[in-house]
Motif scaffolding. Structure first.
Motif, short mmCIF file in Angstrom:
data_model
loop_
_atom_site.label_atom_id
_atom_site.label_comp_id
_atom_site.label_asym_id
_atom_site.label_seq_id
_atom_site.Cartn_x
_atom_site.Cartn_y
_atom_site.Cartn_z
N TRP A 297 -12.48 2.65 -1.69
CA TRP A 297 -11.49 2.76 -0.26
C TRP A 297 -10.40 4.39 -0.27
N GLN B 201 1.09 -0.66 0.00
CA GLN B 201 -0.32 0.11 -0.17
C GLN B 201 1.22 1.48 0.07
N SER C 102 -8.94 -9.08 -2.50
CA SER C 102 -8.70 -7.98 -1.14
C SER C 102 -9.95 -7.55 -1.28
N VAL C 103 -10.27 -7.72 0.17
CA VAL C 103 -12.18 -6.99 0.17
C VAL C 103 -12.26 -5.80 -0.50
N HIS C 104 -11.49 -5.21 -0.99
CA HIS C 104 -11.58 -3.88 -1.85
C HIS C 104 -11.76 -4.05 -3.27
N TYR D 247 -4.86 1.25 -4.16
CA TYR D 247 -4.94 -0.14 -3.83
C TYR D 247 -6.19 -0.78 -4.36
N GLY E 298 -10.11 -10.23 4.79
CA GLY E 298 -10.56 -9.03 5.07
C GLY E 298 -9.07 -8.30 5.92
N ALA E 299 -9.96 -7.51 7.07
CA ALA E 299 -8.23 -7.18 7.85
C ALA E 299 -7.49 -8.22 8.07
N MET F 51 -17.51 -8.57 6.01
CA MET F 51 -16.81 -7.52 6.12
C MET F 51 -17.53 -6.49 5.11
N ILE G 199 1.76 -5.14 7.02
CA ILE G 199 0.64 -4.07 5.94
C ILE G 199 -0.41 -3.19 6.44
N ASN G 200 -1.19 -3.62 7.90
CA ASN G 200 -1.92 -2.31 8.18
C ASN G 200 -2.06 -2.32 9.43
C1 BGC Z 1 -5.87 -3.63 3.81
C2 BGC Z 1 -5.86 -3.89 4.31
C3 BGC Z 1 -6.84 -3.37 5.31
C4 BGC Z 1 -7.96 -5.08 4.32
C5 BGC Z 1 -9.24 -4.09 5.27
C6 BGC Z 1 -6.58 -5.21 3.10
O1 BGC Z 1 -6.73 -5.36 1.78
O2 BGC Z 1 -4.38 -4.25 2.99
O3 BGC Z 1 -4.40 -2.77 5.08
O4 BGC Z 1 -7.47 -3.70 6.64
O5 BGC Z 1 -7.71 -4.25 3.39
O6 BGC Z 1 -9.55 -3.06 5.04
#
Ligand code: BGC
Length: 284
Positions: free
Chosen positions: A176, A113, A169-171, A182, A213-214, A274, A219-220
């Motif tokens: 986001w 990220q 990722s959930v993203h 990302y 998810g988280a 999530m 990374i976070n």
């Molecule tokens: C990200 C994390 C984040 C998570 C949920 C992940 O893909 O890398 O930083 O906490 O998604 O939002």
């Protein structure tokens, strides 16, 4: 005339679910020296695979992962390569094939990220994230597919010619703000994965994503290191706990194994809920 298959010729015996699920398979985990990649590399080794632990920075950590894996009685080596660099990726595959003979499983995990408010995001921040998270997955998948197709199915090892797991990722579906590079990279991974899955299924190559998810990884850290941050995070997680890397690693072993034969083109969300719009649990 093309043969029409009207039944499954590759029924999987249930005893394949026992330890040794990945016995004899050769796996490559990119970014295997930390976080989710590390947990996946160790879990694949425990399931009987020989494992290449790719890393970019952090050789000591990669060697530690290799030692943990070899203690389980399988082979492991660490290979340094920047997944966004075509020549380095090709050299890594060459070395893996020279040492292990082939590749059966690719875990396309390396990612990063570089967060910024949209209007302040630099082109370098944008490019770095797209290059590593998206182009890196393309470059590694392409080399893996070349080898899968060259070798084909070896039935004693696996009923498919190869398996790719893209770490998404959930993203890939949750927008986001503050992280548009990302989120764009993971949205890209989703259709990279699905388009590869569609194209490669006739060659018996399975391509899927895991969408965490988280998860408690480096990374976070901002999202879980203080009690305040953790309690904010929990407003987004119906299951009311942060994910652990092993939550993802167990799924990676399953998706990589013949237990998941017939699964291709799927994003498997492992996120404590999530993606269930937690804000709608009351209201709406
Ligand atoms: C990200 C994390 C984040 C998570 C949920 C992940 O893909 O890398 O930083 O906490 O998604 O939002």
């Amino acid at each position: 005339m093309k043969e029409i298959i009207t039944y499954s010729p590759d029924r999987i015996p249930v005893d394949k679910s026992l330890p040794g699920l990945l016995k004899g398979q050769k796996a490559l985990v990119t970014g295997g020296n930390s976080g989710i990649g590390k947990a996946c590399a160790i879990a694949l080794g425990r399931a009987g695979a020989d494992v290449v632990v790719n890393y970019f920075r952090g050789e000591d950590a990669a060697i530690e992962v290799v030692e943990t894996i070899t203690a389980a009685g399988v082979r492991a080596i660490a290979i340094q390569a920047d997944v966004s660099n075509e020549a380095q990726v090709q050299a890594m595959f060459k070395q893996m094939i020279a040492e292990f003979g082939t590749i059966d499983i690719l875990i396309n995990n390396a990612g990063l990220q570089k967060d910024s408010r949209f209007e302040d995001m630099t082109l370098d921040q944008w490019n770095l994230v797209i290059n590593v998270n998206l182009t890196g997955q393309f470059l590694c998948a392409r080399e893996a597919v070349r080898e899968f197709k060259r070798r084909g199915v070896v039935k004693d090892i696996s009923v498919s010619a190869g398996k790719i797991i893209c770490m998404s990722s959930v993203h890939e579906v949750i927008p986001w703000g503050g992280h548009v590079n990302y989120a764009a990279s993971k949205g890209g991974v989703m259709l990279l994965m699905k388009s590869m899955a569609q194209e490669l299924a006739p060659a018996r190559i399975r391509v899927n994503s895991i969408s965490p998810g988280a998860i408690r990884t480096p990374i976070n850290t901002d999202a879980w290191q203080t009690p305040e941050a953790y309690s904010d995070l929990m407003t987004l997680v119906p299951y009311q706990r942060i994910g652990e890397p092993e939550d993802i690693a167990r799924a990676a072993v399953f998706v990589a194994s013949d237990m998941a034969d017939y699964m291709t083109g799927t994003s498997l969300f492992i996120d404590g809920g999530m993606t269930l719009y937690p804000g709608f649990a009351s209201g709406g």
